[in-house]
Design a protein around this motif. Structure first.
Motif, PDB file in Angstrom:
ATOM      1  N   ILE A 115       0.869  -1.177   0.000  1.00 46.69           N
ATOM      2  CA  ILE A 115       0.000   0.000   0.000  1.00 46.69           C
ATOM      3  C   ILE A 115       0.903   1.223   0.000  1.00 46.69           C
ATOM      4  N   VAL A 116       0.373   2.354  -0.476  1.00 48.72           N
ATOM      5  CA  VAL A 116       1.211   3.531  -0.669  1.00 48.72           C
ATOM      6  C   VAL A 116       0.503   4.788  -0.202  1.00 48.72           C
ATOM      7  N   GLU A 117       1.237   5.606   0.576  1.00 46.47           N
ATOM      8  CA  GLU A 117       0.751   6.942   0.925  1.00 46.47           C
ATOM      9  C   GLU A 117       1.056   7.876  -0.235  1.00 46.47           C
ATOM     10  N   ASN A 118       0.205   8.845  -0.475  1.00 44.81           N
ATOM     11  CA  ASN A 118       0.370   9.828  -1.560  1.00 44.81           C
ATOM     12  C   ASN A 118       0.374   9.171  -2.940  1.00 44.81           C
ATOM     13  N   SER A 119      -0.343   8.065  -3.088  1.00 43.49           N
ATOM     14  CA  SER A 119      -0.313   7.337  -4.360  1.00 43.49           C
ATOM     15  C   SER A 119      -0.967   8.149  -5.469  1.00 43.49           C
ATOM     16  N   ASP A 120      -0.363   8.083  -6.657  1.00 42.72           N
ATOM     17  CA  ASP A 120      -0.942   8.765  -7.819  1.00 42.72           C
ATOM     18  C   ASP A 120      -1.699   7.796  -8.727  1.00 42.72           C
ATOM     19  N   GLY A 121      -1.860   6.550  -8.295  1.00 45.23           N
ATOM     20  CA  GLY A 121      -2.694   5.599  -9.026  1.00 45.23           C
ATOM     21  C   GLY A 121      -2.038   4.899 -10.197  1.00 45.23           C
ATOM     22  N   ASP A 122      -0.701   4.876 -10.262  1.00 48.14           N
ATOM     23  CA  ASP A 122      -0.045   4.280 -11.436  1.00 48.14           C
ATOM     24  C   ASP A 122       0.604   2.917 -11.170  1.00 48.14           C
ATOM     25  N   PHE A 123       0.308   2.284 -10.032  1.00 48.99           N
ATOM     26  CA  PHE A 123       0.847   0.974  -9.675  1.00 48.99           C
ATOM     27  C   PHE A 123       2.375   0.944  -9.627  1.00 48.99           C
ATOM     28  N   SER A 124       2.959   2.107  -9.380  1.00 52.76           N
ATOM     29  CA  SER A 124       4.404   2.224  -9.218  1.00 52.76           C
ATOM     30  C   SER A 124       4.693   2.920  -7.906  1.00 52.76           C
ATOM     31  N   LEU A 125       5.864   2.641  -7.360  1.00 53.84           N
ATOM     32  CA  LEU A 125       6.325   3.343  -6.176  1.00 53.84           C
ATOM     33  C   LEU A 125       7.188   4.498  -6.662  1.00 53.84           C
ATOM     34  N   ASP A 126       6.679   5.713  -6.526  1.00 53.26           N
ATOM     35  CA  ASP A 126       7.371   6.905  -7.007  1.00 53.26           C
ATOM     36  C   ASP A 126       8.237   7.495  -5.903  1.00 53.26           C
ATOM     37  N   THR A 127       9.136   8.392  -6.270  1.00 52.29           N
ATOM     38  CA  THR A 127      10.067   8.966  -5.296  1.00 52.29           C
ATOM     39  C   THR A 127       9.366   9.786  -4.219  1.00 52.29           C
ATOM     40  N   ASN A 128       8.184  10.337  -4.504  1.00 47.85           N
ATOM     41  CA  ASN A 128       7.463  11.146  -3.521  1.00 47.85           C
ATOM     42  C   ASN A 128       6.432  10.327  -2.745  1.00 47.85           C
ATOM     43  N   GLU A 129       6.454   9.002  -2.902  1.00 48.34           N
ATOM     44  CA  GLU A 129       5.492   8.140  -2.232  1.00 48.34           C
ATOM     45  C   GLU A 129       6.197   7.259  -1.202  1.00 48.34           C
ATOM     46  N   LYS A 130       5.451   6.899  -0.150  1.00 47.89           N
ATOM     47  CA  LYS A 130       5.981   5.965   0.852  1.00 47.89           C
ATOM     48  C   LYS A 130       5.126   4.713   0.803  1.00 47.89           C
ATOM     49  N   GLY A 131       5.799   3.583   0.602  1.00 42.81           N
ATOM     50  CA  GLY A 131       5.091   2.316   0.539  1.00 42.81           C
ATOM     51  C   GLY A 131       5.220   1.545   1.837  1.00 42.81           C
ATOM     52  N   TYR A 132       4.241   0.694   2.074  1.00 44.02           N
ATOM     53  CA  TYR A 132       4.284  -0.229   3.201  1.00 44.02           C
ATOM     54  C   TYR A 132       4.016  -1.620   2.652  1.00 44.02           C
ATOM     55  N   LEU A 133       5.014  -2.496   2.754  1.00 43.57           N
ATOM     56  CA  LEU A 133       4.810  -3.880   2.363  1.00 43.57           C
ATOM     57  C   LEU A 133       4.277  -4.608   3.588  1.00 43.57           C
ATOM     58  N   LEU A 134       3.034  -5.062   3.491  1.00 41.98           N
ATOM     59  CA  LEU A 134       2.373  -5.762   4.589  1.00 41.98           C
ATOM     60  C   LEU A 134       2.517  -7.263   4.341  1.00 41.98           C
ATOM     61  N   ILE A 135       3.101  -7.970   5.286  1.00 43.20           N
ATOM     62  CA  ILE A 135       3.356  -9.397   5.119  1.00 43.20           C
ATOM     63  C   ILE A 135       2.680 -10.164   6.253  1.00 43.20           C
TER      64      ILE A 135
END
Length: 181
Positions: A115-135
């Motif tokens: 999941i990603v904070e500040n996501s722009d909806g492109d299914f990529s992790l961008d430099t201005n986004e913070k992702g959380y890999l939930l396992i």
């Protein structure tokens, strides 16, 4: 000539490192098992390591997990592009995204989603986004105290990101533990 050599060298250098990096401490969610709690969930904060967006689609990314002597090939179920984690507590996120209640983790099926904070909806992790890999490790594969854990995140291009740690020797029950990256 020289320009082609420069391009090839730049591409080789770009692919030598992982395009994703850990962006903070890992969070471990513990069970209420008695006498000793175990780790049922791992949350790894991620960011794009370079200047480009990193595609994280399910068909381009694999997440492999090893807990002690057990290993799971690809447990990655993809990128939840529509989920906004802003302001949500971790138990709520784990339940809503992975479909497993952290206070009663009964499913035996390991899984991982991004999941990603500040996501722009492109299914990529961008430099201005913070992702959380939930396992979710899956009931029957939880990590006990002092166990070694390895998570490998492999994206389409570049080297994989490998996260290795040992579960602390004492764990609080039904809680979160921070592991410095």
């Amino acid at each position: 000539g020289i320009e082609k050599i420069k391009r090839v060298a730049a591409e080789a250098f770009r692919q030598s490192g992982s395009p994703v990096a850990v962006d903070g401490s890992y969070l471990l969610r513990t069970t209420s098992a008695s006498p000793s709690a175990e780790v049922s969930f791992i949350i790894i904060p991620l960011r794009a390591a370079g200047e480009e967006a990193v595609p994280m689609w399910q068909n381009e990314t694999t997440v492999t997990v090893k807990v002690g002597s057990k290993a799971f090939a690809n447990i990655y179920r993809g990128f939840n592009e529509t989920y906004d984690p802003t302001g949500k507590d971790m138990d709520t996120m784990l339940t809503e995204v992975l479909g497993v209640d952290p206070s009663n983790p009964s499913s035996s099926q390991p899984s991982a989603m991004l999941i990603v904070e500040n996501s722009d909806g492109d299914f990529s992790l961008d430099t201005n986004e913070k992702g959380y890999l939930l396992i979710y490790l899956g009931n029957g594969s939880f990590a006990p105290p002092r166990e070694s854990v390895a998570v490998e995140i492999r994206v389409e291009q570049g080297a994989p990101l490998t996260v290795n740690f040992y579960v602390p020797s004492t764990l609080p029950q039904d809680s979160y533990v921070t592991i410095p990256s």
